[in-house]
Design a protein around this motif. Structure first.
Motif, PDB file in Angstrom:
ATOM      1  N   CYS A  83      42.627  36.719  57.044  1.00  0.00           N
ATOM      2  CA  CYS A  83      41.460  36.363  56.242  1.00  0.00           C
ATOM      3  C   CYS A  83      41.915  35.887  54.867  1.00  0.00           C
ATOM      4  O   CYS A  83      43.016  36.183  54.429  1.00  0.00           O
ATOM      5  CB  CYS A  83      40.499  37.545  56.123  1.00  0.00           C
ATOM      6  N   GLU A  87      37.251  36.225  51.592  1.00  0.00           N
ATOM      7  CA  GLU A  87      36.623  37.004  52.663  1.00  0.00           C
ATOM      8  C   GLU A  87      36.920  38.498  52.574  1.00  0.00           C
ATOM      9  O   GLU A  87      36.291  39.293  53.268  1.00  0.00           O
ATOM     10  CB  GLU A  87      37.104  36.494  54.024  1.00  0.00           C
ATOM     11  N   LEU A  91      34.463  42.008  53.958  1.00  0.00           N
ATOM     12  CA  LEU A  91      35.070  42.687  55.104  1.00  0.00           C
ATOM     13  C   LEU A  91      35.379  44.150  54.780  1.00  0.00           C
ATOM     14  O   LEU A  91      35.067  45.049  55.575  1.00  0.00           O
ATOM     15  CB  LEU A  91      36.358  41.972  55.524  1.00  0.00           C
ATOM     16  N   LEU A 111      40.280  48.702  59.426  1.00  0.00           N
ATOM     17  CA  LEU A 111      40.496  47.267  59.225  1.00  0.00           C
ATOM     18  C   LEU A 111      41.679  46.716  60.011  1.00  0.00           C
ATOM     19  O   LEU A 111      41.640  45.565  60.431  1.00  0.00           O
ATOM     20  CB  LEU A 111      40.665  46.966  57.734  1.00  0.00           C
TER      21      LEU A 111
END
Length: 161
Positions: A83, A87, A91, A111
């Motif tokens: 990413c 972003e 997230l 994550l």
């Protein structure tokens, strides 16, 4: 308020990205570097005689097209998305809120199931800016405070009455 925290977070991450290194080995991607890497992977796939750098790109990355959007992924049996810096905040916020504002390690475990380039350092920066975590820590700190100590001389003495 949320936008100012997100902007401050992005500024900290960009500063971290600049401080660490500016090499192609850095796992943090700006939007421009992300597009450039996708272009390099495409070029390497089309090339008949590959350079060492192109072999590196093909070994490290692949491209996945999702709803017409090209996503950079880490090559392997299980793919993980890369990413961009832009972003990261949404997230991490989604994962951090989803696990009930757990700490760095719980958020990190959540994550790394999907993303390849989110580090504990990035999550630490996020949690330091999380308003609910800051409030929770300030509440626990005040509950441990002794407001009025016991000042009795008879407190530890035995009664022989």
């Amino acid at each position: 308020m949320e936008n100012s925290i997100e902007k401050k977070f992005n500024d900290e991450i960009i500063k971290l990205c600049d401080d660490n290194n500016k090499s192609s080995n850095n796992s943090l991607f700006t939007r421009e570097r992300y597009r450039e890497t996708i272009g390099n992977v495409k070029k390497a796939k089309l090339s008949s005689k590959k350079t060492a750098l192109q072999r590196y790109f093909l070994r490290q990355y692949d491209i996945l097209s999702v709803a017409g959007i090209e996503k950079l992924i880490r090559k392997g049996d299980i793919f993980f998305y890369y990413c961009t810096v832009d972003e990261l905040y949404p997230l991490i916020r989604t994962a951090h809120s989803g696990i009930g504002h757990g700490g760095i390690h719980k958020t990190y475990k959540e994550l790394i199931k999907q993303f390849a380039n989110i580090s504990r350092e990035i999550i630490r920066i996020f949690i330091q800016m999380c308003e609910q975590c800051i409030l929770r820590k300030s509440r626990t700190a005040t509950t441990k405070l002794v407001v009025r100590p016991i000042t009795s001389t008879d407190f530890n003495s035995q009664s022989f009455a």
